[in-house]
Structure formats: C-alpha cells, structure tokens
Design a protein around this motif. Structure first.
Motif, PDB file in Angstrom:
ATOM      1  N   TRP A   1       0.670  -0.859   4.598  1.00 42.26           N
ATOM      2  CA  TRP A   1      -0.194   0.264   4.215  1.00 42.26           C
ATOM      3  C   TRP A   1      -0.144   1.377   5.252  1.00 42.26           C
ATOM      4  CZ3 TRP A   1      -0.501   0.234  -0.558  1.00 42.26           C
ATOM      5  CH2 TRP A   1      -0.609  -0.964  -1.260  1.00 42.26           C
ATOM      6  N   LYS A   2       0.010   1.009   6.510  1.00 42.09           N
ATOM      7  CA  LYS A   2       0.163   2.046   7.540  1.00 42.09           C
ATOM      8  C   LYS A   2       1.431   2.855   7.283  1.00 42.09           C
ATOM      9  CE  LYS A   2      -2.623  -0.416  10.830  1.00 42.09           C
ATOM     10  NZ  LYS A   2      -2.650  -1.578  11.653  1.00 42.09           N
ATOM     11  N   ARG A   3       2.510   2.179   6.940  1.00 43.14           N
ATOM     12  CA  ARG A   3       3.771   2.867   6.616  1.00 43.14           C
ATOM     13  C   ARG A   3       3.625   3.695   5.331  1.00 43.14           C
ATOM     14  NH1 ARG A   3       8.224   5.362   7.870  1.00 43.14           N
ATOM     15  NH2 ARG A   3      10.045   4.755   6.707  1.00 43.14           N
ATOM     16  N   PHE A   4       2.955   3.129   4.334  1.00 44.44           N
ATOM     17  CA  PHE A   4       2.698   3.844   3.073  1.00 44.44           C
ATOM     18  C   PHE A   4       2.009   5.177   3.355  1.00 44.44           C
ATOM     19  CE2 PHE A   4      -0.273   4.790  -0.406  1.00 44.44           C
ATOM     20  CZ  PHE A   4       0.565   4.778  -1.515  1.00 44.44           C
ATOM     21  N   TYR A   5       0.971   5.139   4.182  1.00 46.21           N
ATOM     22  CA  TYR A   5       0.198   6.353   4.455  1.00 46.21           C
ATOM     23  C   TYR A   5       0.946   7.362   5.313  1.00 46.21           C
ATOM     24  CZ  TYR A   5      -4.047   5.338   1.955  1.00 46.21           C
ATOM     25  OH  TYR A   5      -4.954   5.121   0.957  1.00 46.21           O
ATOM     26  N   GLU A   6       2.041   6.978   5.951  1.00 50.09           N
ATOM     27  CA  GLU A   6       2.865   7.941   6.668  1.00 50.09           C
ATOM     28  C   GLU A   6       3.485   8.952   5.706  1.00 50.09           C
ATOM     29  OE1 GLU A   6       5.792   5.923   9.029  1.00 50.09           O
ATOM     30  OE2 GLU A   6       4.276   4.915  10.243  1.00 50.09           O
ATOM     31  N   HIS A   7       3.599   8.574   4.436  1.00 48.42           N
ATOM     32  CA  HIS A   7       4.209   9.431   3.418  1.00 48.42           C
ATOM     33  C   HIS A   7       3.192  10.265   2.643  1.00 48.42           C
ATOM     34  CE1 HIS A   7       7.040   6.139   4.118  1.00 48.42           C
ATOM     35  NE2 HIS A   7       7.961   7.053   3.924  1.00 48.42           N
ATOM     36  N   ILE A   8       1.928  10.020   2.876  1.00 51.55           N
ATOM     37  CA  ILE A   8       0.855  10.671   2.112  1.00 51.55           C
ATOM     38  C   ILE A   8       0.187  11.729   2.992  1.00 51.55           C
ATOM     39  CG2 ILE A   8      -1.307  10.288   0.853  1.00 51.55           C
ATOM     40  CD1 ILE A   8       1.135   8.831  -0.374  1.00 51.55           C
ATOM     41  N   PRO A   9       0.094  12.971   2.528  1.00 48.19           N
ATOM     42  CA  PRO A   9      -0.596  13.991   3.328  1.00 48.19           C
ATOM     43  C   PRO A   9      -2.072  13.647   3.509  1.00 48.19           C
ATOM     44  CG  PRO A   9       0.428  14.969   1.365  1.00 48.19           C
ATOM     45  CD  PRO A   9       0.572  13.491   1.255  1.00 48.19           C
ATOM     46  N   GLU A  10      -2.623  14.013   4.658  1.00 50.95           N
ATOM     47  CA  GLU A  10      -4.045  13.738   4.902  1.00 50.95           C
ATOM     48  C   GLU A  10      -4.921  14.413   3.857  1.00 50.95           C
ATOM     49  OE1 GLU A  10      -5.539  14.288   8.857  1.00 50.95           O
ATOM     50  OE2 GLU A  10      -3.676  13.516   9.717  1.00 50.95           O
ATOM     51  N   ASN A  11      -4.555  15.601   3.439  1.00 53.73           N
ATOM     52  CA  ASN A  11      -5.317  16.345   2.433  1.00 53.73           C
ATOM     53  C   ASN A  11      -4.622  16.246   1.074  1.00 53.73           C
ATOM     54  OD1 ASN A  11      -3.171  17.837   3.391  1.00 53.73           O
ATOM     55  ND2 ASN A  11      -4.215  19.799   3.191  1.00 53.73           N
TER      56      ASN A  11
ATOM     57  N   LEU B   1       2.331  11.252  -6.558  1.00 52.96           N
ATOM     58  CA  LEU B   1       2.505  10.525  -7.813  1.00 52.96           C
ATOM     59  C   LEU B   1       3.684   9.559  -7.696  1.00 52.96           C
ATOM     60  CD1 LEU B   1       1.570  10.075 -10.712  1.00 52.96           C
ATOM     61  CD2 LEU B   1       3.075  11.954 -11.395  1.00 52.96           C
ATOM     62  N   TYR B   2       4.750   9.993  -7.077  1.00 53.48           N
ATOM     63  CA  TYR B   2       5.903   9.121  -6.859  1.00 53.48           C
ATOM     64  C   TYR B   2       5.495   7.885  -6.057  1.00 53.48           C
ATOM     65  CZ  TYR B   2      10.177   7.279  -4.848  1.00 53.48           C
ATOM     66  OH  TYR B   2      11.176   6.439  -4.438  1.00 53.48           O
ATOM     67  N   TYR B   3       4.762   8.077  -4.966  1.00 51.72           N
ATOM     68  CA  TYR B   3       4.396   6.944  -4.118  1.00 51.72           C
ATOM     69  C   TYR B   3       3.420   5.995  -4.808  1.00 51.72           C
ATOM     70  CZ  TYR B   3       7.077   9.006  -0.418  1.00 51.72           C
ATOM     71  OH  TYR B   3       8.126   9.511   0.311  1.00 51.72           O
ATOM     72  N   VAL B   4       2.501   6.537  -5.578  1.00 51.24           N
ATOM     73  CA  VAL B   4       1.586   5.667  -6.329  1.00 51.24           C
ATOM     74  C   VAL B   4       2.365   4.867  -7.371  1.00 51.24           C
ATOM     75  CG1 VAL B   4      -0.306   5.644  -8.007  1.00 51.24           C
ATOM     76  CG2 VAL B   4      -0.505   7.007  -5.915  1.00 51.24           C
ATOM     77  N   CYS B   5       3.181   5.549  -8.154  1.00 48.58           N
ATOM     78  CA  CYS B   5       3.894   4.867  -9.237  1.00 48.58           C
ATOM     79  C   CYS B   5       4.934   3.880  -8.718  1.00 48.58           C
ATOM     80  CB  CYS B   5       4.548   5.882 -10.172  1.00 48.58           C
ATOM     81  SG  CYS B   5       3.345   6.786 -11.174  1.00 48.58           S
TER      82      CYS B   5
END
Length: 100
Positions: free
Chosen positions: A42-52, A66-70
């Motif tokens: 999950w730490k690695r997952f969140y590296e790809h997600i903008p804070e905002n 959307l790509y990362y969720v799907c």
C-alpha cells in the motif's frame, strides 16, 4: 425522471473519477483505522497517487487514479474483505461494475 446509466455503450451519466475517488477515500479510511494493514504494497501503491487526488487525477509521469484503482481491484477487494469493511466493499463493487 432519473438519468439512465449506460456503461456498455457510452458511459453516460457515470463519473468514473468520482467512483475512483470514493474507493481511494474508503481505502485511506481503512488504512487509518487499521494501521497494521498498511504494508509495503500500500505504501508503494500510494507513491502513484497524488496527495490531492480529488482535484488532480494523476501525478506527472504516472497513469491516472482510475487506472490504479481498476488495475488493483483484486488487492483492494481482498483488503476490504479481510477487515470486513462493508462500506469499502460496496463502493469498490460499484466502481468495478461501472468503470473497470
């Protein structure tokens, strides 16, 4: 009269980014309530997600939320089910059905 939602032909009346935001909100809620669930994946997952992520859907050089969720539906679902997080399960099921 309510608008008909049509994912198979046009994605009319479906806001897939709103669905992705709800999934990420639910995931953040679970990880905050259950810090033991926040592992290296999950730490690695969140590296790809903008804070905002509710305002900016992608980080420069990365794909959109959307790509990362799907592409991680299985892992997110597994986490929600492991912690019996029904709210997250319901949100993810809708996002997967409508957008992934």
């Amino acid at each position: 009269m309510s608008k008909v939602r049509d994912r198979y032909v046009t994605f009319d009346n479906i806001d897939c980014y709103a669905n992705a935001i709800e999934v990420l909100d639910a995931l953040a809620e679970l990880l905050e309530d259950k810090p033991e669930a926040n592992n290296s994946f999950w730490k690695r997952f969140y590296e790809h997600i903008p804070e905002n992520y509710a305002e900016i859907y992608e980080k420069e050089g990365y794909k959109d939320i959307l790509y990362y969720v799907c592409s991680n539906v299985f892992y997110i679902s597994d986490l929600f089910e492991e912690y019996d997080f029904q709210k997250g399960i319901d949100i993810l099921d809708r996002a997967e059905l409508e957008c992934c």
